[in-house]
Design a protein around this motif. Structure first.
Motif, PDB file in Angstrom:
ATOM      1  N   LEU A 145      19.962  -3.188 -18.795  1.00 44.77           N
ATOM      2  CA  LEU A 145      19.508  -4.522 -18.186  1.00 44.77           C
ATOM      3  C   LEU A 145      20.195  -4.434 -17.091  1.00 44.77           C
ATOM      4  O   LEU A 145      22.000  -4.602 -17.492  1.00 44.77           O
ATOM      5  CB  LEU A 145      19.129  -5.587 -18.878  1.00 44.77           C
ATOM      6  N   VAL A 146      20.256  -3.617 -16.108  1.00 43.31           N
ATOM      7  CA  VAL A 146      20.319  -3.681 -14.579  1.00 43.31           C
ATOM      8  C   VAL A 146      20.577  -4.711 -13.332  1.00 43.31           C
ATOM      9  O   VAL A 146      21.632  -5.281 -12.350  1.00 43.31           O
ATOM     10  CB  VAL A 146      21.467  -2.600 -14.145  1.00 43.31           C
ATOM     11  N   GLY A 147      19.849  -5.688 -13.625  1.00 49.54           N
ATOM     12  CA  GLY A 147      18.489  -6.912 -12.847  1.00 49.54           C
ATOM     13  C   GLY A 147      17.562  -7.277 -13.388  1.00 49.54           C
ATOM     14  O   GLY A 147      16.686  -6.544 -13.838  1.00 49.54           O
ATOM     15  N   PHE A 148      16.885  -7.550 -11.563  1.00 49.39           N
ATOM     16  CA  PHE A 148      15.263  -8.467 -12.167  1.00 49.39           C
ATOM     17  C   PHE A 148      14.794  -8.333 -10.717  1.00 49.39           C
ATOM     18  O   PHE A 148      15.484  -8.297  -9.568  1.00 49.39           O
ATOM     19  CB  PHE A 148      15.863  -9.754 -12.081  1.00 49.39           C
ATOM     20  N   ALA A 149      14.118  -7.493 -10.965  1.00 52.03           N
ATOM     21  CA  ALA A 149      13.094  -7.924  -9.174  1.00 52.03           C
ATOM     22  C   ALA A 149      11.564  -8.720  -9.210  1.00 52.03           C
ATOM     23  O   ALA A 149      11.110  -8.924 -10.428  1.00 52.03           O
ATOM     24  CB  ALA A 149      12.212  -6.802  -9.171  1.00 52.03           C
ATOM     25  N   GLY A 150      11.955 -10.153  -8.525  1.00 52.43           N
ATOM     26  CA  GLY A 150      10.776 -10.892  -8.714  1.00 52.43           C
ATOM     27  C   GLY A 150      10.103 -11.002  -7.641  1.00 52.43           C
ATOM     28  O   GLY A 150      10.408 -10.614  -6.788  1.00 52.43           O
ATOM     29  N   SER A 151       8.925 -11.882  -7.793  1.00 52.50           N
ATOM     30  CA  SER A 151       8.068 -12.000  -6.592  1.00 52.50           C
ATOM     31  C   SER A 151       7.223 -13.701  -6.885  1.00 52.50           C
ATOM     32  O   SER A 151       7.540 -14.243  -8.290  1.00 52.50           O
ATOM     33  CB  SER A 151       7.118 -11.303  -6.540  1.00 52.50           C
ATOM     34  N   ILE A 152       7.049 -14.137  -5.679  1.00 53.03           N
ATOM     35  CA  ILE A 152       6.782 -15.262  -6.006  1.00 53.03           C
ATOM     36  C   ILE A 152       5.184 -14.996  -5.191  1.00 53.03           C
ATOM     37  O   ILE A 152       5.356 -15.168  -3.842  1.00 53.03           O
ATOM     38  CB  ILE A 152       7.327 -16.908  -5.404  1.00 53.03           C
ATOM     39  N   SER A 153       3.793 -15.805  -5.072  1.00 46.81           N
ATOM     40  CA  SER A 153       2.981 -16.063  -4.648  1.00 46.81           C
ATOM     41  C   SER A 153       2.112 -17.242  -4.947  1.00 46.81           C
ATOM     42  O   SER A 153       2.247 -17.198  -6.272  1.00 46.81           O
ATOM     43  CB  SER A 153       2.071 -14.621  -5.102  1.00 46.81           C
ATOM     44  N   HIS A 154       1.301 -17.423  -4.150  1.00 45.10           N
ATOM     45  CA  HIS A 154       0.513 -19.049  -3.428  1.00 45.10           C
ATOM     46  C   HIS A 154      -0.683 -18.239  -4.309  1.00 45.10           C
ATOM     47  O   HIS A 154      -1.898 -17.826  -3.437  1.00 45.10           O
ATOM     48  CB  HIS A 154       0.508 -19.353  -2.140  1.00 45.10           C
ATOM     49  N   SER A 155      -1.052 -18.810  -5.805  1.00 46.77           N
ATOM     50  CA  SER A 155      -1.906 -18.390  -6.194  1.00 46.77           C
ATOM     51  C   SER A 155      -3.818 -19.138  -5.844  1.00 46.77           C
ATOM     52  O   SER A 155      -3.497 -20.411  -5.143  1.00 46.77           O
ATOM     53  CB  SER A 155      -2.403 -18.711  -7.620  1.00 46.77           C
ATOM     54  N   PRO A 156      -4.764 -18.292  -5.116  1.00 39.17           N
ATOM     55  CA  PRO A 156      -5.697 -18.997  -4.495  1.00 39.17           C
ATOM     56  C   PRO A 156      -6.524 -20.211  -5.118  1.00 39.17           C
ATOM     57  O   PRO A 156      -7.239 -20.975  -5.189  1.00 39.17           O
ATOM     58  CB  PRO A 156      -6.757 -17.742  -4.443  1.00 39.17           C
ATOM     59  N   ASP A 157      -6.713 -20.440  -6.797  1.00 39.55           N
ATOM     60  CA  ASP A 157      -6.693 -21.589  -7.508  1.00 39.55           C
ATOM     61  C   ASP A 157      -5.603 -21.741  -8.870  1.00 39.55           C
ATOM     62  O   ASP A 157      -5.539 -20.409  -9.127  1.00 39.55           O
ATOM     63  CB  ASP A 157      -7.760 -21.395  -7.334  1.00 39.55           C
ATOM     64  N   ILE A 158      -5.358 -22.817  -8.604  1.00 34.89           N
ATOM     65  CA  ILE A 158      -5.124 -23.300 -10.447  1.00 34.89           C
ATOM     66  C   ILE A 158      -5.615 -24.205 -11.240  1.00 34.89           C
ATOM     67  O   ILE A 158      -5.039 -24.659 -12.334  1.00 34.89           O
ATOM     68  CB  ILE A 158      -3.288 -23.810 -10.048  1.00 34.89           C
ATOM     69  N   GLY A 159      -6.990 -24.402 -11.124  1.00 31.56           N
ATOM     70  CA  GLY A 159      -7.665 -25.049 -11.755  1.00 31.56           C
ATOM     71  C   GLY A 159      -7.816 -26.497 -11.163  1.00 31.56           C
ATOM     72  O   GLY A 159      -7.146 -26.820 -10.120  1.00 31.56           O
ATOM     73  N   GLY A 160      -7.457 -27.492 -12.359  1.00 34.69           N
ATOM     74  CA  GLY A 160      -7.473 -29.049 -11.650  1.00 34.69           C
ATOM     75  C   GLY A 160      -8.139 -29.507 -10.461  1.00 34.69           C
ATOM     76  O   GLY A 160      -9.292 -28.721 -10.838  1.00 34.69           O
TER      77      GLY A 160
ATOM     78  N   ASP B 294      20.731  -9.591  -9.668  1.00 37.95           N
ATOM     79  CA  ASP B 294      21.837  -9.116 -10.611  1.00 37.95           C
ATOM     80  C   ASP B 294      21.422  -9.524 -11.669  1.00 37.95           C
ATOM     81  O   ASP B 294      20.432  -9.598 -11.679  1.00 37.95           O
ATOM     82  CB  ASP B 294      23.432  -8.973  -9.637  1.00 37.95           C
ATOM     83  N   ARG B 295      22.353  -9.005 -12.643  1.00 40.37           N
ATOM     84  CA  ARG B 295      22.373  -9.255 -14.243  1.00 40.37           C
ATOM     85  C   ARG B 295      21.950 -10.904 -14.465  1.00 40.37           C
ATOM     86  O   ARG B 295      21.668 -11.655 -15.475  1.00 40.37           O
ATOM     87  CB  ARG B 295      22.783  -8.565 -15.096  1.00 40.37           C
ATOM     88  N   ARG B 296      23.097 -11.805 -13.397  1.00 38.29           N
ATOM     89  CA  ARG B 296      23.484 -12.526 -13.339  1.00 38.29           C
ATOM     90  C   ARG B 296      21.644 -13.296 -12.900  1.00 38.29           C
ATOM     91  O   ARG B 296      21.852 -15.271 -13.147  1.00 38.29           O
ATOM     92  CB  ARG B 296      24.593 -13.681 -12.755  1.00 38.29           C
ATOM     93  N   GLY B 297      20.973 -13.141 -12.334  1.00 35.33           N
ATOM     94  CA  GLY B 297      19.875 -14.008 -11.623  1.00 35.33           C
ATOM     95  C   GLY B 297      19.950 -14.268 -10.368  1.00 35.33           C
ATOM     96  O   GLY B 297      19.499 -15.028  -9.105  1.00 35.33           O
ATOM     97  N   GLU B 298      21.364 -13.338  -9.284  1.00 34.44           N
ATOM     98  CA  GLU B 298      21.492 -13.756  -8.236  1.00 34.44           C
ATOM     99  C   GLU B 298      21.575 -13.175  -7.060  1.00 34.44           C
ATOM    100  O   GLU B 298      21.310 -11.857  -7.804  1.00 34.44           O
ATOM    101  CB  GLU B 298      23.025 -14.131  -8.236  1.00 34.44           C
ATOM    102  N   SER B 299      20.579 -13.472  -5.927  1.00 36.91           N
ATOM    103  CA  SER B 299      19.725 -12.835  -5.551  1.00 36.91           C
ATOM    104  C   SER B 299      20.694 -11.434  -4.754  1.00 36.91           C
ATOM    105  O   SER B 299      21.873 -12.133  -4.132  1.00 36.91           O
ATOM    106  CB  SER B 299      19.179 -13.311  -4.276  1.00 36.91           C
ATOM    107  N   VAL B 300      20.462 -10.344  -4.438  1.00 35.12           N
ATOM    108  CA  VAL B 300      21.259  -9.190  -3.585  1.00 35.12           C
ATOM    109  C   VAL B 300      20.310  -9.241  -2.342  1.00 35.12           C
ATOM    110  O   VAL B 300      20.670  -8.911  -1.010  1.00 35.12           O
ATOM    111  CB  VAL B 300      21.397  -8.241  -4.445  1.00 35.12           C
ATOM    112  N   ALA B 301      18.864  -8.909  -2.433  1.00 33.56           N
ATOM    113  CA  ALA B 301      18.419  -8.554  -1.172  1.00 33.56           C
ATOM    114  C   ALA B 301      16.980  -9.611  -1.334  1.00 33.56           C
ATOM    115  O   ALA B 301      16.776  -9.621  -2.670  1.00 33.56           O
ATOM    116  CB  ALA B 301      18.662  -7.571  -1.091  1.00 33.56           C
ATOM    117  N   GLU B 302      16.606  -9.532   0.132  1.00 31.48           N
ATOM    118  CA  GLU B 302      15.181 -10.058  -0.290  1.00 31.48           C
ATOM    119  C   GLU B 302      14.285  -9.400   1.064  1.00 31.48           C
ATOM    120  O   GLU B 302      14.820  -9.358   2.250  1.00 31.48           O
ATOM    121  CB  GLU B 302      15.544 -11.861   0.872  1.00 31.48           C
ATOM    122  N   ASN B 303      12.604  -9.658   0.675  1.00 31.65           N
ATOM    123  CA  ASN B 303      11.860  -8.909   1.754  1.00 31.65           C
ATOM    124  C   ASN B 303      12.287  -9.763   3.730  1.00 31.65           C
ATOM    125  O   ASN B 303      12.660 -10.823   2.982  1.00 31.65           O
ATOM    126  CB  ASN B 303      10.377  -8.921   1.219  1.00 31.65           C
TER     127      ASN B 303
END
Length: 547
Positions: free
Chosen positions: A118-133, A49-58
């Motif tokens: 603005l009514v909410g946010f769609a978010g995703s997190i993914s593990h990248s194949p490389d981050i350098g270093g 939602d607009r406050r950044g609180e989760s409504v639904a997860e995959n």
């Protein structure tokens, strides 16, 4: 005061929102470049939602990511308040203390607009194949060695890519095409989620998600509180030892306090942070504390922000569960994955029918290979595989299955197609499941060969070599982890190693702990395990007492 929804309407709306999150996840899966996402499920999508609180997860994403993403979104809103967001804005970070606890995970959040609002946010997190270093490694001494850190910044502004940021990022990674492809896939996933929410609001006639979000969170909060209230009030404690890093052994001390319909999980007494990358930032500590409680006490109610309101988590600053910047944290899962076992061990006396024994796949063992192909192009590939789950009160632990993470192994054929590595053997490991009334899940044996023409690099992130998964309530420990080369030598379990062309490596993944005394195991079950090759004749005779 939450908006009134009748139960049937609420259930229909909630299922549609979960379906939208699942469709966003499908968009990510189908457009991602790396096998980490496509094959191994190392991602999550969340609608907020607009406050950044989760409504639904995959439904199939990593629960830790889904738990953390709203916390990160709230941090985004501190830097970019609601009134500054415009259609097409997408924000990104991989800061371990703001997001998921280590640099390889990118958190990407897109604003959802409906009728210009603005009514909410769609978010995703993914593990990248490389981050350098240093590669994904456990042996760094501060975060600056572990890769490039992206502070909270715009990935897209009004639909336009932040080319300057991308140029810096892609100039510091070994496989820029895969890194960019996965980032683009995350943006696609967010756009799918945003479109589906806009369609949902049009179809339902709702102006925004606020009333529905409050109603859904109230429902999940009530379900969790009801489950906690069934436990007797009291304070319950346990400790779990881990391999640590060389002489720096680590200890997790866990105290769980139940008062009415609330629970506090405190880690006072846990080892201080160390100068190696197994420290676990607080976001990750919180996620892998509350999620195992959800699994045990309220497994059937879908998760959202309300699921965790009744649970508080604390850990001392400068401990391995709450390290301070710039501590190294790249292998934070080697500590964070152990928390479920500590919590279940503490609660075993009062809820023995709802917990499982320690898991051999907690923490997960990861082997990252990198180097040059025959054509000179760089590769960087992680072998995802799991040890066995701990046994449950009413069934054996699942073989080669991770918990509390649900990252998968993926296809070996896909793995071999993107890296000059041949997997010669991948099979279940006999006698690795801890003996018990119910047997721990079996670990597995993987043998592979490096098929490069020049030396490659191996970064090993592993535990359970000295501290196998313990059994519970009379169950025995599972088999420990073992990693060795064909000549019998062993690489460091948490460091980088140079591997010559043609080298063969065997990885033995740990088994899960058993539940209950082994001599109480059903005789037919022992005979079936013996016939299937899960246990040896000696174990059947000496451990289980089979005549």
């Amino acid at each position: 005061m939450t908006e009134a929804f009748d139960p049937i309407t609420l259930e229909i709306y909630w299922n549609r929102l979960i379906s939208a999150a699942d469709e966003a996840a499908t968009g990510l899966l189908r457009t991602a470049f790396s096998t980490i996402v496509r094959e191994s499920n190392d991602f999550a999508t969340v609608l907020m939602d607009r406050r950044g609180e989760s409504v639904a997860e995959n439904t199939g994403g990593l629960a830790s990511f889904s738990c953390i993403l709203p916390r990160t979104t709230k941090a985004f809103l501190e830097k970019f308040p609601l009134e500054t967001w415009k259609p097409g804005d997408t924000v990104i970070t991989n800061d371990p203390w703001i997001a998921t606890g280590h640099l390889p995970d990118f958190t990407v959040v897109t604003g959802i607009f409906h009728r210009g609002r603005l009514v909410g946010f769609a978010g995703s997190i993914s593990h990248s194949p490389d981050i350098g270093g240093s590669l994904w490694a456990a042996d760094c001494r501060e975060i600056f060695e572990e890769g490039i850190r992206i502070p909270i910044t715009h990935l897209l502004r009004e639909g336009q890519w932040n080319e300057a940021m991308l140029e810096i990022l892609l100039g510091n990674v070994r496989v820029p095409r895969q890194v960019l492809g996965d980032l683009q896939a995350q943006v696609v996933a967010n756009e799918v989620g945003a479109r589906r929410i806009a369609e949902f609001l049009d179809d339902t006639g709702l102006d925004d998600l606020e009333g529905l979000s409050a109603a859904l969170q109230e429902r999940t909060d009530r379900a969790m509180r009801r489950a906690i209230a069934e436990l007797p009030d009291g304070t319950y404690a346990a400790e779990i030892g881990a391999d640590g890093f060389d002489a720096q052994k680590t200890l997790i001390a866990c105290t769980v306090t139940v008062r009415g319909d609330t629970m506090q999980i405190d880690y006072t007494g846990t080892s201080p942070q160390i100068d190696r990358g197994i420290n676990c930032p607080m976001n990750y500590t919180h996620a892998y504390s509350v999620y195992p409680v959800k699994c045990a006490l309220d497994p059937f109610t879908p998760r959202n922000e309300g699921s965790y309101r009744a649970i508080t988590v604390t850990a001392p600053e400068r401990s391995i569960l709450n390290p301070l910047y710039p501590a190294p944290v790249s292998a934070r899962q080697l500590t964070g994955h152990l928390l479920a076992g500590a919590i279940y061990k503490a609660l075993a006396p009062v809820m023995p029918e709802k917990i499982i024994a320690e898991c051999g796949g907690a923490p997960t063992m990861r082997a990252l290979f990198s180097g040059a192909r025959a054509d000179g192009d760089s590769f960087s590939q992680v072998l995802f595989a799991s040890g066995g789950m701990g046994a449950a009160p009413h069934k054996d632990g699942m073989a080669a299955t991770a918990f509390p993470t649900n990252v998968g192994a993926g296809s070996i054929e896909a793995y071999e197609s993107v890296a000059p590595i041949t997997v010669w053997k991948k099979r279940l490991r006999q006698d690795s499941g801890g003996a018990g009334r119910f047997r721990g899940g079996l670990g597995q044996e993987v043998e592979l060969e490096i098929r490069t023409t020049t030396p490659a690099r191996l970064s090993l992130l592993s535990d359970r070599h000295e501290h196998p998964a313990s059994g519970i309530l009379g169950g025995e420990a599972g088999g420990p982890s073992v990693v060795r080369f064909a000549d019998g030598s062993k690489p460091h379990p948490k460091s980088r190693t140079t591997v010559p062309p043609g080298a063969r490596l065997t990885l033995l993944y740990a088994g899960g702990g058993g539940y209950g005394p082994p001599r109480e195991r059903d005789r037919d079950a022992v005979r079936a395990d013996l016939a299937d090759g899960y246990i040896s004749p000696g174990a059947a005779r000496d451990t289980y007492g089979l005549e």
